[in-house]
Design a protein around this motif. Structure first.
Motif, short mmCIF file in Angstrom:
data_model
loop_
_atom_site.label_atom_id
_atom_site.label_comp_id
_atom_site.label_asym_id
_atom_site.label_seq_id
_atom_site.Cartn_x
_atom_site.Cartn_y
_atom_site.Cartn_z
N ILE A 11 0.85 -1.19 0.00
CA ILE A 11 0.00 0.00 0.00
C ILE A 11 0.89 1.24 0.00
N ARG A 12 0.46 2.23 -0.77
CA ARG A 12 1.20 3.49 -0.89
C ARG A 12 0.53 4.54 -0.02
N VAL A 13 1.31 5.10 0.88
CA VAL A 13 0.78 6.08 1.84
C VAL A 13 1.39 7.44 1.55
N ALA A 14 0.54 8.45 1.40
CA ALA A 14 0.99 9.83 1.28
C ALA A 14 1.03 10.42 2.68
N ALA A 15 2.18 10.96 3.08
CA ALA A 15 2.35 11.50 4.43
C ALA A 15 2.50 13.01 4.38
N ASP A 82 -2.86 5.10 -1.73
CA ASP A 82 -3.89 4.20 -1.21
C ASP A 82 -4.46 4.72 0.10
N SER A 83 -3.64 5.42 0.86
CA SER A 83 -4.10 5.98 2.14
C SER A 83 -3.22 7.16 2.52
N ILE A 84 -3.65 7.85 3.58
CA ILE A 84 -3.01 9.11 3.99
C ILE A 84 -2.59 9.03 5.45
N LEU A 85 -1.41 9.56 5.75
CA LEU A 85 -0.93 9.69 7.12
C LEU A 85 -0.68 11.16 7.39
N PHE A 86 -1.45 11.71 8.33
CA PHE A 86 -1.31 13.12 8.70
C PHE A 86 -0.52 13.24 10.00
N ALA A 87 0.48 14.12 10.02
CA ALA A 87 1.11 14.55 11.26
C ALA A 87 0.56 15.95 11.53
N ALA A 118 -7.29 6.85 6.29
CA ALA A 118 -6.32 7.80 6.83
C ALA A 118 -6.04 7.52 8.30
N ALA A 119 -4.89 8.01 8.74
CA ALA A 119 -4.53 7.98 10.15
C ALA A 119 -3.94 9.34 10.50
N VAL A 120 -4.05 9.70 11.77
CA VAL A 120 -3.51 10.98 12.22
C VAL A 120 -2.67 10.75 13.46
N ILE A 121 -1.50 11.40 13.49
CA ILE A 121 -0.60 11.34 14.64
C ILE A 121 -0.24 12.77 14.99
N SER A 122 0.08 13.00 16.26
CA SER A 122 0.43 14.37 16.66
C SER A 122 1.33 14.36 17.88
N VAL A 182 0.10 2.14 14.94
CA VAL A 182 -0.75 2.97 14.08
C VAL A 182 -0.59 2.54 12.63
N LEU A 183 0.65 2.32 12.20
CA LEU A 183 0.92 1.92 10.82
C LEU A 183 0.31 0.56 10.50
#
Length: 196
Positions: A11-15, A82-87, A118-122, A182-183
């Motif tokens: 899977i390809r993740v845009a961060a 394929d999915s998004i990872l937000f910081a 999507a997932a979000v981390i902070s 999370v990943l």
């Protein structure tokens, strides 16, 4: 009987990081995530997408249904992921202006966020950016983003032991393990939505 392959589809993740600061802790979380996928989470390829060059949203820049090249390139990377990872850093109880700008540009017709897992981390002080995460999730409802619910990842960057080095790299092993979970969750959720 044939053995079931343990190899998961890629899977390809845009961060995206909502912080533009050179030694940003938010961007440091994404660097750590990229390292983790190379070392311990096979089947995920994360590409860091730099949002610092995006102009402020101005619909005058849209001409005959097209966007400036920098916007078109950004939108294409989101579309192909394929999915998004937000910081997501917390600025005044909300998401940062650069991140909101990126969200808005990619939501212009056609909305390239639609149906993306999507997932979000902070990270930050006090609650580790948690308030910005909830605001981002609220924005995501309109954008048709599908966030994983658990595990949640917030990190108080200033509570001992030291979480980041002087260049904004994540050095806390317990936090790295939480980030890994999370990943793994994002990977499983993405594959499930893809029907794999």
């Amino acid at each position: 009987m044939e053995a079931v392959s343990a190899i998961k589809p890629l899977i390809r993740v845009a961060a995206l990081s909502g912080s533009l600061r050179k030694y940003s802790f938010s961007t440091g979380l994404l660097r750590a995530a990229i390292d983790l996928t190379r070392e311990t989470v096979p089947g995920i390829e994360i590409e860091y997408i730099d949002i610092s060059l995006l102009p402020l949203l101005n619909t005058d820049l849209e001409i005959d249904g097209t966007y400036p090249p920098v916007i078109e390139s950004f939108r294409q990377k989101i579309l192909e992921a394929d999915s998004i990872l937000f910081a997501c850093p917390e600025y005044n109880y909300s998401v940062s202006a650069p991140l909101k700008n990126a969200l808005d540009w990619a939501s212009r017709a056609p909305n390239v966020w639609a149906n993306k897992p999507a997932a979000v981390i902070s990270t930050g002080g006090d609650c580790g950016g948690g308030r910005s995460q909830y605001h981002l999730r609220q924005i995501g409802v309109f954008l048709d983003l599908h966030f994983i619910n658990k595990p949640e990842f917030t990190l108080n960057a200033f509570q001992p032991p030291q979480k980041f080095d002087e260049e904004g790299n994540l050095v806390d092993e317990a936090a790295k393990e939480r980030l890994k979970q999370v990943l793994v969750s994002l990977q499983a959720f993405t594959l499930r939505l893809q029907g794999k």
